[in-house]
Design a protein around this motif. Sequence first.
Motif, PDB file in Angstrom:
ATOM      1  N   LYS A 307      42.967  30.555 -31.015  1.00  0.00           N
ATOM      2  CA  LYS A 307      43.687  29.887 -32.059  1.00  0.00           C
ATOM      3  C   LYS A 307      43.533  30.490 -33.567  1.00  0.00           C
ATOM      4  O   LYS A 307      42.486  31.226 -33.818  1.00  0.00           O
ATOM      5  CB  LYS A 307      43.073  28.486 -32.197  1.00  0.00           C
ATOM      6  CG  LYS A 307      43.108  27.765 -31.133  1.00  0.00           C
ATOM      7  CD  LYS A 307      44.351  26.835 -31.036  1.00  0.00           C
ATOM      8  CE  LYS A 307      44.326  26.002 -30.151  1.00  0.00           C
ATOM      9  NZ  LYS A 307      45.673  25.196 -30.020  1.00  0.00           N
ATOM     10  N   VAL A 309      43.523  29.882 -37.530  1.00  0.00           N
ATOM     11  CA  VAL A 309      43.031  28.842 -38.262  1.00  0.00           C
ATOM     12  C   VAL A 309      43.012  28.601 -39.519  1.00  0.00           C
ATOM     13  O   VAL A 309      43.187  29.953 -40.382  1.00  0.00           O
ATOM     14  CB  VAL A 309      41.363  28.592 -38.076  1.00  0.00           C
ATOM     15  CG1 VAL A 309      40.783  27.433 -38.934  1.00  0.00           C
ATOM     16  CG2 VAL A 309      40.887  28.779 -36.594  1.00  0.00           C
ATOM     17  N   SER A 334      48.163  24.877 -38.783  1.00  0.00           N
ATOM     18  CA  SER A 334      47.734  23.765 -39.070  1.00  0.00           C
ATOM     19  C   SER A 334      46.232  23.380 -38.593  1.00  0.00           C
ATOM     20  O   SER A 334      45.683  22.428 -38.888  1.00  0.00           O
ATOM     21  CB  SER A 334      48.731  22.371 -38.819  1.00  0.00           C
ATOM     22  OG  SER A 334      49.010  22.466 -37.434  1.00  0.00           O
ATOM     23  N   THR A 335      46.114  24.393 -37.828  1.00  0.00           N
ATOM     24  CA  THR A 335      44.801  24.143 -36.873  1.00  0.00           C
ATOM     25  C   THR A 335      43.542  24.163 -38.238  1.00  0.00           C
ATOM     26  O   THR A 335      43.532  25.229 -38.700  1.00  0.00           O
ATOM     27  CB  THR A 335      44.433  25.140 -35.732  1.00  0.00           C
ATOM     28  OG1 THR A 335      45.466  24.970 -34.930  1.00  0.00           O
ATOM     29  CG2 THR A 335      43.189  24.873 -35.253  1.00  0.00           C
ATOM     30  N   THR A 336      42.567  23.366 -37.909  1.00  0.00           N
ATOM     31  CA  THR A 336      41.520  23.451 -38.930  1.00  0.00           C
ATOM     32  C   THR A 336      40.344  23.625 -38.298  1.00  0.00           C
ATOM     33  O   THR A 336      40.080  23.832 -37.193  1.00  0.00           O
ATOM     34  CB  THR A 336      41.544  21.921 -39.710  1.00  0.00           C
ATOM     35  OG1 THR A 336      40.888  21.009 -38.651  1.00  0.00           O
ATOM     36  CG2 THR A 336      42.581  21.563 -40.409  1.00  0.00           C
ATOM     37  N   ASP A 339      39.192  20.990 -36.056  1.00  0.00           N
ATOM     38  CA  ASP A 339      39.784  20.920 -34.733  1.00  0.00           C
ATOM     39  C   ASP A 339      39.315  22.035 -33.720  1.00  0.00           C
ATOM     40  O   ASP A 339      38.921  21.494 -32.619  1.00  0.00           O
ATOM     41  CB  ASP A 339      41.167  21.400 -34.938  1.00  0.00           C
ATOM     42  CG  ASP A 339      42.126  20.448 -35.682  1.00  0.00           C
ATOM     43  OD1 ASP A 339      41.799  19.242 -35.594  1.00  0.00           O
ATOM     44  OD2 ASP A 339      43.016  20.716 -36.332  1.00  0.00           O
ATOM     45  N   VAL A 340      38.916  22.905 -34.387  1.00  0.00           N
ATOM     46  CA  VAL A 340      38.066  24.172 -33.597  1.00  0.00           C
ATOM     47  C   VAL A 340      36.785  23.641 -33.083  1.00  0.00           C
ATOM     48  O   VAL A 340      36.386  23.707 -31.848  1.00  0.00           O
ATOM     49  CB  VAL A 340      37.991  25.593 -34.398  1.00  0.00           C
ATOM     50  CG1 VAL A 340      37.114  26.439 -33.546  1.00  0.00           C
ATOM     51  CG2 VAL A 340      39.454  26.115 -34.653  1.00  0.00           C
ATOM     52  N   ASP A 343      37.433  21.351 -30.049  1.00  0.00           N
ATOM     53  CA  ASP A 343      37.606  21.964 -29.014  1.00  0.00           C
ATOM     54  C   ASP A 343      36.454  22.819 -28.263  1.00  0.00           C
ATOM     55  O   ASP A 343      36.244  22.808 -27.098  1.00  0.00           O
ATOM     56  CB  ASP A 343      38.811  23.248 -29.342  1.00  0.00           C
ATOM     57  CG  ASP A 343      40.176  22.238 -29.661  1.00  0.00           C
ATOM     58  OD1 ASP A 343      40.292  21.267 -29.410  1.00  0.00           O
ATOM     59  OD2 ASP A 343      40.954  23.082 -30.174  1.00  0.00           O
TER      60      ASP A 343
END
Length: 609
Positions: A307, A309, A334-336, A339-340, A343
Amino acid sequence: MTASVNLTSMDETEVVTETCLAESVISGGAVALESESQLLKKRRRSSASKTQEGSIKESAETLGETVKKKKKKQNKNVTFKISEKALEKRISIKDLRDLTLFLMNSTNNAPKWIDIENRSSIQKVVVLFVPGLEPADYNLPKDSSFHESNHILKQSKLNIIKDISENDSENVLNFPVSAPGSRTSLFSAYNSFVNVGLTKKEKEDKKKELDKKQITINDLVLDVNDLLRCDYPIHLETEGIDDQLKEDLISLYKENDPTEEWVNTVDREEEESHIYALDCEMCMSENGLVLTRISIVNFDGKVVYDKLVKPDVPIIDYLTKYSGITEEKLEGISTTLKDVQHDILKLISKRDILIGHSLQSDFNVLKLRHTKVVDTAVCFDHKAGPPFRPSLKFLTSEFIGRDIQNDNDNGHDSIEDAIACLELVKLKIVNGLIFGIAVNTENLFLRLSKIGIRSLCLNDSTSNKGFQLVNNLAQTVGCNDDTEILNKIQETINDYQLFVGRLRNLEFSRNFAQPSIGKNVAVLTAEQSLKLVQDGVQKVYDNAPGGTAIFLLSGSGDTREWSSLMKELNSLNKEDKQIERQKKDEEIQRAVFKARDGVASMVYKQHST
């Protein structure tokens, strides 16, 4: 009456001028967070048992006269005489290291380049590397060479110890020193000093010890002391944590992470454990490094997570040469970080093993704590030996035969790096603990600990900012700056017999070296740096007991031309680099001559009469 430190000639003296030809990085490594490593102060305790009071009294009564005689003998004044032949040929860093071993009674092989009378009176040795010293600091002509001015040098006064020199000139001496290297190469003086060459038998014994058993990946997992030593954020359920450390960590986390931005991997009992390799790419913000990409591969090398980030703070430098990240790549992302983290906690259990290269940096930008880590920067040695750590680029080229991180325009690839770490660990498991380990040298402090010498190493390249437990006698502390190093020596002067510190401010002030990327260093003026060292050394001298020898050594000479040439050559590909190096051979030789022209001063504090 005070004995003098004579620089008289010794007719039959030969000087040992071998240098450690171990290639090394001259500028220091990255420095991580302070946090957990401070807790190691509480963990450094000697395991030696205390003698019973009755036995002490009985021994005192029986051996009282012997002790008095021994003490009287140890308090005799010490004299030093350096061979004129040694001054002509140059004294090497290896010579100074061997002198340190001799002064610490690790060997009875007296150095041939210096004659010492009443060695038993020497109780402590303080060695301070001060790269950046110039002839002018000794009141020598600006463009002079230390080696060529050696007869003037021994009568000169180093400005930063001028007060000591004026009050006790008979116990101060200056002499030129040659940095390790060759006609066209310069190696690390610090590395040469802290690594002792092993004998043939010692090498064979070390190989036998490492070859004793077959290993599994669990043999490569860092224990809690390894994690603390390397400044990893510590998961509270890491094996080996005692109750006191856990209590301290809980208190620390509450203080440093009140908003609970950090996360800890958790157990999923319904699943068996897995092995993953992880790598992150980072960019620079005003608050330091931030996560901009994360890649995870499983043990088969298959990508299971990748991803880009978007940081929640502005990026001031994309560090594209290293990160491979550009402003365009993050457009529309838009991945913050949250979010990581979410996951990762779904993918990785606390029982899983994570493989990577210097993963403490990745964990810090992920704000993640995990229990089981295999670090290729730890289980493989730098080719020059500790304390330096190998780059992933070198390890992959050396052991896998593949070039990575070669695209200066597009930067590193986190998937490529994660796979490289995975392949290196697989090779290590197949070939055993000896694979990728240096067997030619031994750490100076570890060697001295075997004979009961307590030592403290202080520098800025140690990741942790607190005490690292090598064993109960040999310890290292990472410091933020020269002031902290000098203060810690003053504070602990009665606790150790050997101190080795590396001061960096002066070389940064004079552009002999540059602070590492991501390292927040306030660069002082040369005058400020010299004053700081002067005040610190004076306090160390004042606080030190009689019988203390203090060495100040530049390690190397003026490295600016050499560094500039190497920067230019290293920007080229292999073929062009070789061609250009041949063209610039004479220029390189001149630069190396200046870079190897170092200097040292010794101050000895006699026992009071």
